[in-house]
Design a protein around this motif. Structure first.
Motif, PDB file in Angstrom:
ATOM      1  N   HIS A   1       0.828  -1.204   0.000  1.00  0.00           N
ATOM      2  CA  HIS A   1       0.000   0.000   0.000  1.00  0.00           C
ATOM      3  C   HIS A   1       0.867   1.260   0.000  1.00  0.00           C
ATOM      4  O   HIS A   1       0.544   2.246  -0.662  1.00  0.00           O
ATOM      5  N   ARG A   2       1.956   1.219   0.722  1.00  0.00           N
ATOM      6  CA  ARG A   2       2.874   2.367   0.768  1.00  0.00           C
ATOM      7  C   ARG A   2       3.450   2.644  -0.620  1.00  0.00           C
ATOM      8  O   ARG A   2       3.495   3.790  -1.069  1.00  0.00           O
ATOM      9  N   ASP A   3       3.865   1.586  -1.318  1.00  0.00           N
ATOM     10  CA  ASP A   3       4.410   1.745  -2.667  1.00  0.00           C
ATOM     11  C   ASP A   3       3.346   2.247  -3.640  1.00  0.00           C
ATOM     12  O   ASP A   3       3.634   3.087  -4.495  1.00  0.00           O
TER      13      ASP A   3
ATOM     14  N   ASN B   1       3.816   5.592  -5.735  1.00  0.00           N
ATOM     15  CA  ASN B   1       3.831   5.531  -7.199  1.00  0.00           C
ATOM     16  C   ASN B   1       2.612   6.201  -7.823  1.00  0.00           C
ATOM     17  O   ASN B   1       2.722   6.843  -8.867  1.00  0.00           O
ATOM     18  N   GLY B   2       1.458   6.061  -7.203  1.00  0.00           N
ATOM     19  CA  GLY B   2       0.236   6.635  -7.767  1.00  0.00           C
ATOM     20  C   GLY B   2       0.033   8.092  -7.414  1.00  0.00           C
ATOM     21  O   GLY B   2      -0.243   8.926  -8.273  1.00  0.00           O
ATOM     22  N   GLY B   3       0.190   8.406  -6.130  1.00  0.00           N
ATOM     23  CA  GLY B   3      -0.054   9.769  -5.666  1.00  0.00           C
ATOM     24  C   GLY B   3       1.172  10.656  -5.717  1.00  0.00           C
ATOM     25  O   GLY B   3       1.065  11.874  -5.664  1.00  0.00           O
TER      26      GLY B   3
ATOM     27  N   GLN C   1      -7.719   9.519  -9.450  1.00  0.00           N
ATOM     28  CA  GLN C   1      -7.367  10.780  -8.794  1.00  0.00           C
ATOM     29  C   GLN C   1      -6.911  10.469  -7.371  1.00  0.00           C
ATOM     30  O   GLN C   1      -7.509   9.636  -6.691  1.00  0.00           O
ATOM     31  N   TRP C   2      -5.866  11.148  -6.914  1.00  0.00           N
ATOM     32  CA  TRP C   2      -5.349  10.986  -5.562  1.00  0.00           C
ATOM     33  C   TRP C   2      -5.609  12.285  -4.812  1.00  0.00           C
ATOM     34  O   TRP C   2      -5.082  13.326  -5.185  1.00  0.00           O
TER      35      TRP C   2
END
Length: 127
Positions: A85-87, A91-93, A110-111
């Motif tokens: 989840h951290r990665d 990577n996403g946000g 969207q983040w």
């Protein structure tokens, strides 16, 4: 001196974490009442949402209380103790900062950071 400061704050976190979690449990509001059909629609809409959070983060507590108040079934993802989840958050946000709401709309993601922005979004969409 640096190590003393580090251990001081670790100790402070150890003391405050159970207090923050207890206060959250005692002060979380009752969920919004909806008809069975309305709740199914809300639950379906919540499948496209995920909240990246830390358990004892006061801003995450604020968002979780709003989620409880609106009676939303949003997946909670622990970005502190779960490397996956951290990665995904990084990577996403683009940064590891919580709370962060991941909003999937079709093939667009969207983040949303900032607890006030997240609460305002949830209020507008689900109230």
């Amino acid at each position: 001196m640096r190590i003393i400061i580090r251990y001081f704050f670790r100790g402070l976190r150890l003391v405050l974490t159970p207090i923050v979690l207890l206060v959250e449990k005692l002060t979380t509001p009752k969920g919004k009442e909806r008809s069975e059909q309305e709740q199914k629609q809300v639950d379906e809409a919540c499948k496209s949402l995920a909240l990246y959070q830390f358990a004892a983060c006061p801003f995450c507590v604020k968002v979780r209380k709003e989620i409880a108040r609106l009676n939303l079934n949003i997946e909670l993802r622990d970005a502190k103790n779960n490397d996956e989840h951290r990665d995904a958050l990084l990577n996403g946000g683009g940064r590891v900062k919580v709370p962060c709401l991941r909003i999937e709309e079709g093939d667009k993601v969207q983040w949303m950071y900032e607890s006030d922005d997240i609460n305002q979004y949830l209020e507008q969409r689900f109230a």
